[in-house]
Every structure is written in C-alpha cells, then in structure tokens.
Write a protein that holds these residues in place. Structure first.
Motif, PDB file in Angstrom:
ATOM      1  N   LEU A 165      10.313  11.843  46.030  1.00  0.00           N
ATOM      2  CA  LEU A 165      10.694  12.126  44.642  1.00  0.00           C
ATOM      3  C   LEU A 165       9.645  11.727  43.614  1.00  0.00           C
ATOM      4  CD1 LEU A 165      14.433  10.949  44.793  1.00  0.00           C
ATOM      5  CD2 LEU A 165      13.559  13.285  44.979  1.00  0.00           C
ATOM      6  N   LYS A 166       8.465  11.355  44.062  1.00  0.00           N
ATOM      7  CA  LYS A 166       7.453  10.828  43.145  1.00  0.00           C
ATOM      8  C   LYS A 166       6.999  11.848  42.102  1.00  0.00           C
ATOM      9  CE  LYS A 166       3.612  11.824  46.296  1.00  0.00           C
ATOM     10  NZ  LYS A 166       2.517  11.231  47.117  1.00  0.00           N
ATOM     11  N   ASP A 167       7.135  13.143  42.406  1.00  0.00           N
ATOM     12  CA  ASP A 167       6.744  14.169  41.439  1.00  0.00           C
ATOM     13  C   ASP A 167       7.891  14.574  40.513  1.00  0.00           C
ATOM     14  OD1 ASP A 167       4.158  14.282  42.506  1.00  0.00           O
ATOM     15  OD2 ASP A 167       4.764  15.749  44.025  1.00  0.00           O
ATOM     16  N   THR A 168       9.070  14.022  40.759  1.00  0.00           N
ATOM     17  CA  THR A 168      10.260  14.389  39.983  1.00  0.00           C
ATOM     18  C   THR A 168      10.744  13.248  39.103  1.00  0.00           C
ATOM     19  OG1 THR A 168      10.898  15.746  41.885  1.00  0.00           O
ATOM     20  CG2 THR A 168      12.545  15.463  40.157  1.00  0.00           C
ATOM     21  N   TYR A 169      10.646  12.023  39.596  1.00  0.00           N
ATOM     22  CA  TYR A 169      11.107  10.834  38.875  1.00  0.00           C
ATOM     23  C   TYR A 169      10.031   9.756  38.934  1.00  0.00           C
ATOM     24  CZ  TYR A 169      15.844  12.812  39.373  1.00  0.00           C
ATOM     25  OH  TYR A 169      16.946  13.622  39.338  1.00  0.00           O
ATOM     26  N   ASN A 170      10.123   8.786  38.004  1.00  0.00           N
ATOM     27  CA  ASN A 170       9.230   7.638  38.105  1.00  0.00           C
ATOM     28  C   ASN A 170       9.817   6.616  39.087  1.00  0.00           C
ATOM     29  OD1 ASN A 170      11.014   5.782  36.703  1.00  0.00           O
ATOM     30  ND2 ASN A 170      10.328   6.666  34.758  1.00  0.00           N
ATOM     31  N   GLU A 171       9.042   5.582  39.407  1.00  0.00           N
ATOM     32  CA  GLU A 171       9.460   4.633  40.430  1.00  0.00           C
ATOM     33  C   GLU A 171      10.763   3.918  40.069  1.00  0.00           C
ATOM     34  OE1 GLU A 171       7.850   0.511  42.562  1.00  0.00           O
ATOM     35  OE2 GLU A 171       6.407   1.924  41.675  1.00  0.00           O
ATOM     36  N   HIS A 172      10.894   3.521  38.808  1.00  0.00           N
ATOM     37  CA  HIS A 172      12.114   2.834  38.378  1.00  0.00           C
ATOM     38  C   HIS A 172      13.334   3.739  38.541  1.00  0.00           C
ATOM     39  CE1 HIS A 172      14.751   0.225  36.037  1.00  0.00           C
ATOM     40  NE2 HIS A 172      15.110   1.298  35.348  1.00  0.00           N
ATOM     41  N   GLU A 173      13.191   5.002  38.160  1.00  0.00           N
ATOM     42  CA  GLU A 173      14.299   5.951  38.282  1.00  0.00           C
ATOM     43  C   GLU A 173      14.689   6.162  39.738  1.00  0.00           C
ATOM     44  OE1 GLU A 173      13.618   8.874  34.402  1.00  0.00           O
ATOM     45  OE2 GLU A 173      12.391   9.166  36.203  1.00  0.00           O
ATOM     46  N   ILE A 174      13.691   6.254  40.608  1.00  0.00           N
ATOM     47  CA  ILE A 174      13.979   6.478  42.030  1.00  0.00           C
ATOM     48  C   ILE A 174      14.736   5.297  42.625  1.00  0.00           C
ATOM     49  CG2 ILE A 174      12.974   6.849  44.318  1.00  0.00           C
ATOM     50  CD1 ILE A 174      10.599   8.233  42.853  1.00  0.00           C
TER      51      ILE A 174
END
Length: 284
Positions: A15-24
């Motif tokens: 999901l790195k291209d869809t959300y930032n690390e905190h969101e993931i």
C-alpha cells in the motif's frame, strides 16, 4: 506471512503508493481489531502469534481492495458512528464526524420520549438509529429515495434494536404521500456542487454514491428549500429543523430559512471551525 507483524509488513509494501506509513499502520490495526475482535493492546502483545490461514487470506484480499483506493469502511462493510455499529452498502454514504456533531446537537435540543423525529435522506440510518439509541421512547421515521439504502437502514435498525419506520420516498415529490406531523426534522441531504468534484479524493468519487453527494451548481440549495417547505406543512408548532450544510452557503441558508418564516435560525461551526450545520424553529 502468518503473524500480525508479517501481515503489517506486507501491507506496508503493498500500500506504499496509496497511503503513507502512518495510515497503513492505522488501517492494519483497524482490520486486526475488527477481524479478530481484539484491542490494540492485544495486537501488540500477540503480534508474533501464528494466525489461521483463513484470516491471512481474508486480510490479503482486503489489502488488495484497499490498494484500489476503496475506503476501509466499504472493505469491511461497516463503520462506527458515535459508538453505534452501522453496516454499509454501495448506496449508503460513509458517515462523517461533522454528522456526529449534528446528531449531538439534535440530541441536546430538548428531545423527550414521545417526540416524532424524521430523518430525510436517511441512507444507512445512522442519524435516526443513533438518536434512538441515545434517547429512549422517540417515535422514529426515516425516508430515502434509494431502495437499497432503505434495506440497509432497516437491517441496521434491527441489529441495533431500534424501531424505525422507514419509507422509500423522494422528498422532492413529498406531496405524493401522506405524512404525519413531526417535532423534529433532520437531514444531511446532497450538498456538494458538481463543480467541487475536482477537489475530492478518488476514495470518495470512486466508491460513494454520487446521488447522495452531489447537487447541480445551478440550484445547490434545492433539497434545503424543498425540505424546509415540507417542514412548514409537517412540523408541529415549535418544531425544529436541523440540516448539515455546505460550508460555502452558511449565509444563504440563514436567508433561505428566515425568508420562509422560520425563527431562531442558528448557524453552527464544526470542530474545524467551518459553517456546517444549522437549526431553525417553525411556529405556525
């Protein structure tokens, strides 16, 4: 890939291209809590324990859906609204925090057992069901143009043990049906102008029902005007009208309701200091 720690690492990569690390990381915790019925503390304590293959497969499938920008609420098919569990389908909007603020305002307006309350454009039923959970003894009604929304709202009412009278009706043609008189009418109608689509995220545009969101730029207050006119006929004397509104039309909403004979018109800001809700009293 058979522990919560491994699955989070998988999601961080996928999901790195869809959300930032905190969101993931938040999404992973949310999915773990919902799917395993556990707390964040239990996730931390058990993150290296082996998981069943069925759970792993379900998690991987959900990550694939999240990768398409599908909101997590639709991936799970449910959300929480003021502590009430609400199931969703593709004809129901994801409830927003400002709608929770509106419900708190309605609940604190002096509602008592026996009062009749109508939610126009009820969608998932989150507003009217939550009011029923908060205040016992209300007579609750909800209307929506979508048959699928009404089906979902009825199921949500059943799950939450709240009795609501739901109607599949188009409020723009309200004169077609007989209605009782109400003490309170509340509505979060379509209010996003079509021209504002360019400002919205794909997670909204791609998955949330456009009919429940958008209104023509040429007449952006059409639902408010029609519902306020309906209220003039179907609000009891002293009855209250509540709306969630487009922050761009605070003054116009005050003028609209005052011009239609409503009194004690009050515009209220949300937690982000935006004009997002309005209340008015009808006196016959």
């Amino acid at each position: 890939m058979n522990t919560m720690f491994n699955l989070q690492q998988y999601a961080l990569q996928e999901l790195k291209d869809t959300y930032n690390e905190h969101e993931i990381k938040y999404l992973c915790s949310h999915l773990f809590c919902k799917m395993l019925h556990c707390t964040n503390i239990e996730i931390h304590l058990n993150k290296y324990e082996l998981l069943e293959k069925r759970f792993v497969d379900n998690f991987v499938a959900m990550v694939a859906e999240l990768k398409t920008n599908k909101p997590v609420q639709y991936v799970l098919g449910e959300t929480e609204f003021l502590g009430v569990d609400i199931q969703l389908n593709n004809e129901t909007l994801i409830p927003r925090p400002e709608t929770e603020e509106l419900v708190m305002w309605v609940a604190g307006s002096g509602l008592r057992a026996g009062a009749k309350v109508l939610d126009v454009g009820t969608g998932s039923g989150c507003i009217i069901i939550t009011l029923g959970k908060m205040i016992q003894g209300l007579e609750l009604h909800g209307a929506d143009i979508s048959a699928e929304a009404i089906r979902q709202a009825r199921e949500n009412a059943r799950i939450n043990g709240v009795e609501v009278h739901f109607y599949e009706r188009d409020i723009l043609r309200h004169e077609t049906w007989d209605w009782p008189d109400f003490d309170v009418i509340v509505s979060n109608p379509p209010y996003v102008r079509v021209s504002e689509k360019a400002l919205m995220h794909e997670r909204v545009l791609g998955y949330e029902p456009h009919r429940a969101l958008f209104v023509a730029d040429e007449d952006p207050l059409v639902f408010y005007r029609v519902i306020a006119e309906f209220g003039r006929s179907h609000l009891k004397s002293g009855g209250l009208l509540f709306f969630e509104i487009n922050e761009a039309f605070g003054k116009e909403m005050i003028d609209l309701l005052s011009g239609m004979g409503y009194r004690e018109v009050e515009l209220r800001k949300d937690i982000h200091d935006r004009d997002r809700m309005i209340k008015a009293k009808w006196t016959k």
